[in-house]
Design a protein around this motif. Structure first.
Motif, PDB file in Angstrom:
ATOM      1  N   MET A   1     -18.916  34.874  10.736  1.00  0.00           N
ATOM      2  CA  MET A   1     -19.605  36.088  11.590  1.00  0.00           C
ATOM      3  C   MET A   1     -19.717  37.129  10.889  1.00  0.00           C
ATOM      4  O   MET A   1     -20.697  37.794  10.714  1.00  0.00           O
ATOM      5  N   ARG A   2     -18.793  37.562  10.427  1.00  0.00           N
ATOM      6  CA  ARG A   2     -18.861  38.711   9.351  1.00  0.00           C
ATOM      7  C   ARG A   2     -19.508  38.633   8.389  1.00  0.00           C
ATOM      8  O   ARG A   2     -20.574  39.528   8.083  1.00  0.00           O
ATOM      9  N   ARG A   3     -19.572  37.356   7.516  1.00  0.00           N
ATOM     10  CA  ARG A   3     -20.541  36.967   6.609  1.00  0.00           C
ATOM     11  C   ARG A   3     -22.177  37.023   7.131  1.00  0.00           C
ATOM     12  O   ARG A   3     -22.785  37.396   6.298  1.00  0.00           O
ATOM     13  N   ARG A   4     -22.216  36.382   8.272  1.00  0.00           N
ATOM     14  CA  ARG A   4     -23.533  36.284   8.666  1.00  0.00           C
ATOM     15  C   ARG A   4     -24.058  37.812   9.083  1.00  0.00           C
ATOM     16  O   ARG A   4     -25.203  38.322   8.771  1.00  0.00           O
ATOM     17  N   ALA A   5     -23.118  38.569   9.548  1.00  0.00           N
ATOM     18  CA  ALA A   5     -23.791  40.033   9.653  1.00  0.00           C
ATOM     19  C   ALA A   5     -24.082  40.784   8.549  1.00  0.00           C
ATOM     20  O   ALA A   5     -25.089  41.670   8.556  1.00  0.00           O
ATOM     21  N   GLU A   6     -23.259  40.523   7.583  1.00  0.00           N
ATOM     22  CA  GLU A   6     -23.578  41.241   6.314  1.00  0.00           C
ATOM     23  C   GLU A   6     -24.691  40.987   5.959  1.00  0.00           C
ATOM     24  O   GLU A   6     -25.662  41.799   5.184  1.00  0.00           O
ATOM     25  N   LYS A   7     -25.243  39.464   5.576  1.00  0.00           N
ATOM     26  CA  LYS A   7     -26.403  39.133   5.063  1.00  0.00           C
ATOM     27  C   LYS A   7     -27.538  39.677   6.040  1.00  0.00           C
ATOM     28  O   LYS A   7     -28.482  39.974   5.645  1.00  0.00           O
ATOM     29  N   ALA A   8     -27.489  39.573   7.456  1.00  0.00           N
ATOM     30  CA  ALA A   8     -28.651  40.118   8.098  1.00  0.00           C
ATOM     31  C   ALA A   8     -28.493  41.670   7.910  1.00  0.00           C
ATOM     32  O   ALA A   8     -29.902  42.193   7.913  1.00  0.00           O
ATOM     33  N   ALA A   9     -27.647  42.495   7.670  1.00  0.00           N
ATOM     34  CA  ALA A   9     -27.667  43.881   7.430  1.00  0.00           C
ATOM     35  C   ALA A   9     -28.521  44.100   6.080  1.00  0.00           C
ATOM     36  O   ALA A   9     -29.410  44.954   5.958  1.00  0.00           O
ATOM     37  N   LYS A  10     -28.032  43.253   5.010  1.00  0.00           N
ATOM     38  CA  LYS A  10     -28.651  43.325   3.632  1.00  0.00           C
ATOM     39  C   LYS A  10     -30.270  42.968   3.809  1.00  0.00           C
ATOM     40  O   LYS A  10     -31.105  43.817   3.350  1.00  0.00           O
ATOM     41  N   ALA A  11     -30.517  41.861   4.658  1.00  0.00           N
ATOM     42  CA  ALA A  11     -31.949  41.605   4.617  1.00  0.00           C
ATOM     43  C   ALA A  11     -32.888  42.760   5.450  1.00  0.00           C
ATOM     44  O   ALA A  11     -33.880  43.042   4.968  1.00  0.00           O
ATOM     45  N   ALA A  12     -32.030  43.348   6.476  1.00  0.00           N
ATOM     46  CA  ALA A  12     -32.694  44.379   7.282  1.00  0.00           C
ATOM     47  C   ALA A  12     -33.051  45.689   6.587  1.00  0.00           C
ATOM     48  O   ALA A  12     -34.090  46.222   6.668  1.00  0.00           O
ATOM     49  N   LYS A  13     -32.006  45.800   5.691  1.00  0.00           N
ATOM     50  CA  LYS A  13     -32.301  47.297   4.862  1.00  0.00           C
ATOM     51  C   LYS A  13     -33.232  47.038   3.767  1.00  0.00           C
ATOM     52  O   LYS A  13     -34.112  47.854   3.492  1.00  0.00           O
TER      53      LYS A  13
END
Length: 148
Positions: A80-92
């Motif tokens: 879940m932490r890995r997915r959240a980091e990927k989503a944050a990078k994509a949003a940024k």
């Protein structure tokens, strides 16, 4: 429009409540089944080996189950932490590329000038609310797709 949205919320809440109650009933039945299986195993070991061995074997089984649960929990938390980091990078990156576009900025300034700041604030609030509802609905549907 608003009535359809309310009906959708009622329907999704009702189905979620039904699924939750069904899952709770299944969990209770599973707990009772496991309790009887543990009692049967305890009595079997008690009759063949004695009380100390029966208690130690029961403790060993539950220790193994606990270790497995901890391993699954940590793996799931890490994922879940890995997915959240990927989503944050994509949003940024999406936000950065959107705000770096000079045509988009010029269009936004023209809209602000044409509509006016005092009239634009309520429009932005309603638009933000609609965007939030769409985003939550999209996240819920993607979560359901991953579960299947």
């Amino acid at each position: 429009m608003l009535q359809r949205l309310i009906d959708d919320v009622k329907e999704s809440t009702g189905s979620a409540l039904q699924l939750t109650s069904l899952a709770a009933a299944a969990a209770i039945a599973l707990f009772i089944t496991i309790a009887f299986l543990c009692a049967a195993a305890f009595v079997y070991v008690l009759q063949h080996y004695g009380p100390v061995e029966a208690c130690l074997s029961g403790a060993g089984v539950f220790l193994i189950v606990t270790l497995i649960a901890i391993a699954v929990y940590t793996a799931r938390k890490r994922e879940m932490r890995r997915r959240a980091e990927k989503a944050a990078k994509a949003a940024k990156s999406a936000a950065a590329s959107m705000f770096a576009d000079p045509a988009l900025i010029a269009t936004g300034l023209q809209i602000v000038r044409a509509v006016g700041v005092k009239r634009l604030i309520p429009i932005l609030v309603v638009g933000g609310l609609a965007f939030g509802l769409m985003a939550s609905r999209g996240a819920a549907s993607s979560g359901e797709a991953e579960e299947e």
